[in-house]
Design a protein around this motif. Sequence first.
Motif, short mmCIF file in Angstrom:
data_model
loop_
_atom_site.label_atom_id
_atom_site.label_comp_id
_atom_site.label_asym_id
_atom_site.label_seq_id
_atom_site.Cartn_x
_atom_site.Cartn_y
_atom_site.Cartn_z
N ASP A 169 0.84 -1.20 0.00
CA ASP A 169 0.00 0.00 0.00
C ASP A 169 0.87 1.25 0.00
N GLU A 170 1.85 1.25 0.90
CA GLU A 170 2.71 2.44 1.04
C GLU A 170 3.53 2.67 -0.23
N MET A 171 3.95 1.56 -0.87
CA MET A 171 4.75 1.66 -2.09
C MET A 171 4.07 2.53 -3.14
N ARG A 172 2.73 2.40 -3.20
CA ARG A 172 1.98 3.12 -4.23
C ARG A 172 2.10 4.63 -4.08
N TYR A 173 2.26 5.09 -2.83
CA TYR A 173 2.29 6.53 -2.59
C TYR A 173 3.72 7.06 -2.48
N ALA A 174 4.66 6.18 -2.11
CA ALA A 174 6.01 6.66 -1.81
C ALA A 174 6.76 7.03 -3.07
N LYS A 175 7.55 8.11 -2.97
CA LYS A 175 8.35 8.54 -4.11
C LYS A 175 9.42 7.47 -4.36
N ASP A 176 9.53 7.05 -5.61
CA ASP A 176 10.56 6.09 -6.01
C ASP A 176 10.45 4.77 -5.22
N ASN A 177 9.24 4.44 -4.77
CA ASN A 177 9.00 3.21 -3.98
C ASN A 177 9.88 3.10 -2.76
N THR A 178 10.33 4.26 -2.24
CA THR A 178 11.26 4.24 -1.11
C THR A 178 10.62 4.91 0.10
N PHE A 179 10.67 4.24 1.22
CA PHE A 179 10.11 4.83 2.46
C PHE A 179 10.70 4.12 3.67
N ASP A 180 10.52 4.74 4.83
CA ASP A 180 11.04 4.17 6.07
C ASP A 180 10.14 3.00 6.51
N ALA A 181 10.69 1.80 6.46
CA ALA A 181 9.88 0.61 6.77
C ALA A 181 9.78 0.37 8.28
N PHE A 182 10.58 1.08 9.07
CA PHE A 182 10.68 0.75 10.50
C PHE A 182 9.33 0.83 11.23
N PRO A 183 8.55 1.94 11.06
CA PRO A 183 7.28 1.99 11.80
C PRO A 183 6.35 0.82 11.44
N TYR A 184 6.40 0.37 10.19
CA TYR A 184 5.55 -0.77 9.76
C TYR A 184 5.96 -2.04 10.48
N ILE A 185 7.30 -2.23 10.57
CA ILE A 185 7.82 -3.43 11.22
C ILE A 185 7.47 -3.41 12.71
N LYS A 186 7.58 -2.23 13.31
CA LYS A 186 7.28 -2.12 14.75
C LYS A 186 5.83 -2.48 15.05
N ARG A 187 4.92 -1.95 14.20
CA ARG A 187 3.50 -2.24 14.44
C ARG A 187 3.22 -3.72 14.23
N CYS A 188 3.93 -4.33 13.27
CA CYS A 188 3.75 -5.77 13.04
C CYS A 188 4.21 -6.55 14.28
N ALA A 189 5.38 -6.16 14.82
CA ALA A 189 5.91 -6.87 15.99
C ALA A 189 5.00 -6.66 17.21
N LEU A 190 4.38 -5.49 17.30
CA LEU A 190 3.47 -5.26 18.43
C LEU A 190 2.23 -6.15 18.30
N ASP A 191 1.68 -6.24 17.10
CA ASP A 191 0.52 -7.12 16.90
C ASP A 191 0.89 -8.57 17.24
N ILE A 192 2.12 -8.96 16.88
CA ILE A 192 2.53 -10.34 17.15
C ILE A 192 2.62 -10.61 18.65
N ILE A 193 3.26 -9.73 19.40
CA ILE A 193 3.41 -10.02 20.84
C ILE A 193 2.04 -9.98 21.53
N CYS A 194 1.15 -9.07 21.06
CA CYS A 194 -0.17 -8.98 21.70
C CYS A 194 -0.98 -10.24 21.42
N GLU A 195 -0.94 -10.71 20.17
CA GLU A 195 -1.78 -11.86 19.83
C GLU A 195 -1.22 -13.18 20.40
N THR A 196 0.11 -13.29 20.47
CA THR A 196 0.69 -14.54 20.97
C THR A 196 0.70 -14.56 22.49
N ALA A 197 1.51 -13.68 23.09
CA ALA A 197 1.69 -13.74 24.55
C ALA A 197 0.47 -13.26 25.31
N MET A 198 -0.23 -12.23 24.77
CA MET A 198 -1.34 -11.66 25.53
C MET A 198 -2.70 -12.23 25.10
#
Length: 505
Positions: A169-198
């Motif tokens: 989704d983000e690729m479609r809007y980002a200039k040159d298909n380049t963007f900071d992936a870190f916030p996406y990865i963090k939110r993914c990791a948060l969903d993982i710990i919440c769904e598994t451990a919690m």
Amino acid sequence: MGFAVYLVALVILYVLLNLGKIGKFVKERKRLYELMDKIDGPYALPLLGTTWQFKMDPVEFALQLYNWGLEYSSKGASLAKFWMGPYPMVIILTPEASKKVLESNVLINKSSEYDIFLPWLGTGLLLASGDKWRGRRKMMTPSFHFNVLIDFQAVFDNQGKILLEQLEDEMRYAKDNTFDAFPYIKRCALDIICETAMGTTVSAQTNHTHPYVMAVNEMNSLAFKYQRMPWLWIKPIRHLSGYEADFQRNLDIVTSFTKKVIEGKLREHEESVGFSEDKNKKKAFLDMLIDKKDEGGLGYEDIREEVDTFMFEGHDTTSAGIGWSLWCLANSPEYQKKCHEELDQIFEGSPRECTVDDLKKMKYLEKCVKEALRMRPSVPQIARSVEEEFEIDGTIVPKGCSVMVSPAFLQNNPRTYENHEVYDPERFNEDEIAKRHAYAYIPFSAGPRNCIGQKFAMQEEKTVISWVLRRFQIHSDVGIRENIPLPETITRPTMGFPLKFTIRQ
Ligand code: HEM
């Protein structure tokens, strides 16, 4: 006049009553200074210690620490010292000395450097001491058993797929298909710990302004500031400088979020009273904690501190690990190609789910993940409180100081790793591993207080990264080393992870 006499009399009385204690304190302090004098380190001033030399700019500070380590290590020392204000700290410089510290059953308690986290993480497993730590560790170990992790695979897999949708989704809007992936990865990791451990779904991946993730970033930066600036240890200065207000605001955000998670689960438990349990269903970590509460073993605050601890440790570490792995691979087309080939062999181009058996076959990808954890370990340093003096290579480390083992330094020391600044997954070929000291590679720490979540972390990292590489070719215009790692509680990339994504044919 009368009041002054009264005050002096009171002080004399106090000294007389506590003569034994004061004598002991003076004797211990004298020994501490004598023994610290024998350890080499940068020049320290009274009260300010070494901190007067600390660079204000966080990037320069990170390089300064590393260069000091190199300087004393190149002289052949096993130890060096800093004075963090009036508090002495011994830094471990060799794998052999790290083994002695990390395998010790006495050097178990965390040092005062972690105190800034107490209002947030309390004395949950990460910061607990002595018998409390032993009891909790025993209680929690089964929640991360191999069989439990097998059940988590479906969550890792599903969240990995959601991450792909988000990135596309983000690729479609980002200039040159380049963007900071870190916030996406963090939110993914948060969903993982919440769904598994919690056992709770919070759908952070589809909520881009999730307040928890942003507040955790802030808390890490504030803690890093606190460690570098000893004047912030004085409460009125913390208040006047606005530091305390910032800290409290972020603390409120993170703890309100975890409170909501706990209360939701408590309600679920109350509503299920009277219904028979599915015996085959494995209990989430938080369900186990609530069961212990019902049996009278834990109170609400005990649960709160563990949930905050695991929520933080369980998402910030793995997201840094995933991010740095992708960063290194984006800069190394030849190794990325090998990962693509391995994944193509396993999945044959099918968009099917990723199973535990598939993960076992990702041998090359595993080397890539391990090498990224060598260069940029998610937890850059580990510190312990020295409550009994001990000896390393003929030097006595005194009672009353802190001792620090730094995976970031040990794993980037040219004395141990040739061309340490080069990303080279082949270092994890079996014959290469056999040539190294076991404690030359300790991203998950080692010994009795090692990372309880290390298998969880490797399984999550491999699953998520495999999804990203199955779909994309990744590229970076910035070199690996230009993105300077800041040694906050978790190793933070100064630039985030600006990656260029191209969909693979
Ligand atoms: C790449 C990912 C990870 C890395 C590099 C990592 C690294 C570490 C390190 C170095 C320590 C020792 C810290 C110290 O002694 O100060 C530690 C402890 C800990 N980790 Fe991890 N960790 C990771 C993922 C996780 C995950 C996914 C969880 C939870 C699900 C977790 C939970 C913990 C806890 C609770 C402790 C404290 C253990 C104790 O004191 O007994 N970690 N981790």
